[in-house]
Design an enzyme around this catalytic site. Structure first.
Site, short mmCIF file in Angstrom:
data_model
loop_
_atom_site.label_atom_id
_atom_site.label_comp_id
_atom_site.label_asym_id
_atom_site.label_seq_id
_atom_site.Cartn_x
_atom_site.Cartn_y
_atom_site.Cartn_z
N ASP A 1 20.14 -32.25 23.20
CA ASP A 1 19.19 -32.92 24.09
C ASP A 1 19.47 -34.42 24.19
OD1 ASP A 1 18.16 -30.39 24.12
OD2 ASP A 1 16.10 -30.95 23.69
N SER B 1 11.08 -35.19 24.13
CA SER B 1 11.16 -36.09 22.97
C SER B 1 12.51 -36.83 22.94
CB SER B 1 10.93 -35.32 21.67
OG SER B 1 11.86 -34.27 21.56
N ALA B 2 13.58 -36.18 23.37
CA ALA B 2 14.88 -36.86 23.38
C ALA B 2 14.89 -38.00 24.40
CB ALA B 2 16.00 -35.86 23.71
N PRO C 1 6.96 -33.04 31.14
CA PRO C 1 5.97 -32.27 30.38
C PRO C 1 6.52 -31.88 29.00
CG PRO C 1 6.73 -31.05 32.34
CD PRO C 1 7.40 -32.39 32.36
C1 MEV Z 1 16.39 -27.34 22.73
O1 MEV Z 1 16.32 -28.06 23.95
C2 MEV Z 1 17.77 -26.77 22.55
C3 MEV Z 1 17.93 -25.90 21.30
O2 MEV Z 1 19.26 -25.36 21.36
C4 MEV Z 1 17.75 -26.70 20.02
C5 MEV Z 1 18.87 -27.69 19.78
O3 MEV Z 1 19.93 -27.59 20.36
O4 MEV Z 1 18.64 -28.58 18.93
C6 MEV Z 1 16.96 -24.73 21.29
#
Ligand code: MEV
Length: 333
Positions: A160, A117-118, A109
Site C-alpha cells: 500500500d 492509512s497508507a 473511506p
Molecule cells: C491490503 O491493502 C493488502 C494486503 O495484501 C495486505 C498487505 O499487503 O500488507 C491484504
C-alpha cells in the site's frame, strides 16, 4: 552540529488512494502483486508551525489529538509513528526538528481496500519533510510509511505505501523497490465501494491462519501470485480482455479464501454482465471495494450496474498513460 531551519508558514502535501489489480494477500508471503494509485481520492496533511511540541489532529477523529512524546490515542498511533520516523530521519541530517501541528483530512473511506492509512502516512511524512525545507527520498518514504502500516495492520507487505507513493501502476514484491509498469493504452476502470468495511489487520490474520491450517489455501495464494506476472505482461501489451480474464480468476481464488461477500459477488457479477472485461474485489476483502476493468465506452454502464447491484458509490475512471485521470462519482441510495 545542528542547524536551525527557518520555518515556512504552512505546507500541505497529499497522497492518493490505491487499487490492487492482483496479488493482495499473496504479496504478504513474497508473491508479486500489481497495484496502481487512484488519484480521484486523496488524503491531505497540512503542517503549521506552533510554539512548542508536535501535535496531530484528524478530521476523521475530531475529538482526538496526538501529542508526540506525551499522549497517543490508539486511532492516531500509525500516523504518529510515521511523523516520528520522519522527524528522526530529519534530525539525523543535522536539522533541528520544528514544533508544528499536523492537520489530516481524507476523502478515502477507511476499511474499504483503498489504502486509507497508507495515504495518510505518506501525506504526513511528505508534509513533515516539506515543513523542514526538504523532500523525502522515495525509498525512505516507503520505509517510514511501511513502519507506520505495521502499527496499523500488523504484518504489512509494504504494497500500500509503495503504491500510494508511486506515479503509476507498479509490480511489487515485498522488500524490493517497486517496478513501474508501462501501460499499453488508456483503459477504463470502475471502482465501486460495497459500503461494507473490514479491518485489514483481521483479514490478514485470518488468511494467515488459513494458510497455516489448509494446504488448499496456501495453493490459492501461490496461484494468485502467479497471476500477477501474467497481468503485467498483458497490461503492458494493452490486451485488456485477457487482463480481465485474469482478474476474474483472481476473484475466484479470493472468494475461495472466504474474502468476498454476497454484495461483492453481486457487484462483480453485475459489472461483467454490463460489459466489463473482468472484475474482482480489491484490497484485504471482507467488504470494501470491487474494481472492474472495462472498455472506456462501457464505463458509465458498468458503474451504474455496480451501483444497481448494491455498491454505495462507483467511480468510473479513465486511466490515461502519464496524464490526469477523469472521474465522475455515481452515488447509490
Ligand atoms: C491490503 O491493502 C493488502 C494486503 O495484501 C495486505 C498487505 O499487503 O500488507 C491484504
Amino acid at each position: 552540529m545542528s542547524t536551525v531551519v527557518e520555518p515556512v508558514a504552512q505546507v500541505s502535501e497529499h497522497a492518493p488512494a490505491k487499487l490492487i489489480l492482483v496479488g493482495e494477500h499473496a504479496v504478504v508471503y513474497g508473491e508479486p502483486a500489481v497495484a496502481l494509485p487512484f488519484p480521484p481520492l486523496v488524503a491531505r496533511a497540512t503542517a503549521l508551525p506552533i510554539e512548542v511540541g508536535v501535535r496531530i489532529r484528524s478530521d476523521r477523529y475530531p475529538e482526538l489529538v496526538a501529542d508526540l512524546g506525551q499522549s497517543l490515542p490508539e486511532a492516531l498511533r500509525p500516523v504518529a509513528a510515521a511523523v516520528q520516523g520522519a522527524l528522526d530521519a530529519i534530525a539525523r541530517t543535522g536539522k533541528t526538528p520544528l514544533a508544528f501541528e499536523l492537520h489530516l483530512t481524507s476523502q478515502i473511506p477507511p476499511g474499504s481496500g483503498l489504502g486509507s492509512s497508507a495515504a495518510v502516512a505518506v501525506a504526513a511524512i511528505r508534509a513533515t519533510f516539506a515543513l523542514h525545507g526538504s523532500s523525502v527520498m522515495p525509498a525512505l518514504l516507503r520505509m517510514l510509511a511501511t513502519q507506520a502500516e505495521a502499527v496499523a495492520h500488523g504484518n504489512s507487505s509494504g504494497l500500500d505505501p509503495a503504491t500510494v507513493a508511486s506515479d503509476g501502476p507498479i509490480r511489487f514484491v515485498r522488500d524490493h523497490a517497486p517496478v513501474p509498469l508501462r501501460v499499453g493504452a488508456p483503459f477504463g476502470l470502475v471502482v465501486a465501494d460495497s459500503g461494507q468495511s473490514a479491518p485489514t489487520l483481521e483479514m490478514v490474520a485470518r488468511v494467515r491462519a488459513q494458510r497455516e491450517a489448509d494446504p488448499a489455501a496456501a495453493e490459492a495464494l501461490t496461484n494468485l501470485g502467479a497471476l500477477s506476472d501474467s497481468v503485467v505482461e498483458r497490461l503492458e501489451a494493452g490486451d485488456y480482455a485477457e487482463v480481465g480474464t485474469l482478474l476474474d480468476q483472481a476473484q475466484t481464488y479470493l472468494a475461495d479464501l472466504g474474502l468476498s461477500t454476497e454484495r461483492l459477488d453481486a457487484v462483480v457479477a453485475a459489472a461483467r454482465r454490463a460489459g466489463a472485461y473482468g472484475a474482482k474485489l480489491s484490497g484485504a476483502g471482507g467488504g470494501g471495494c470491487a474494481i472492474a476493468l472495462c472498455p472506456i465506452d462501457r464505463l458509465s454502464e458498468v458503474a451504474h450496474a455496480m451501483v444497481a447491484a448494491g455498491a454505495v458509490t462507483a467511480w468510473p475512471t479513465q486511466y490515461v498513460v502519464e496524464s490526469e485521470s477523469t472521474h465522475e462519482p455515481h452515488r447509490g441510495a
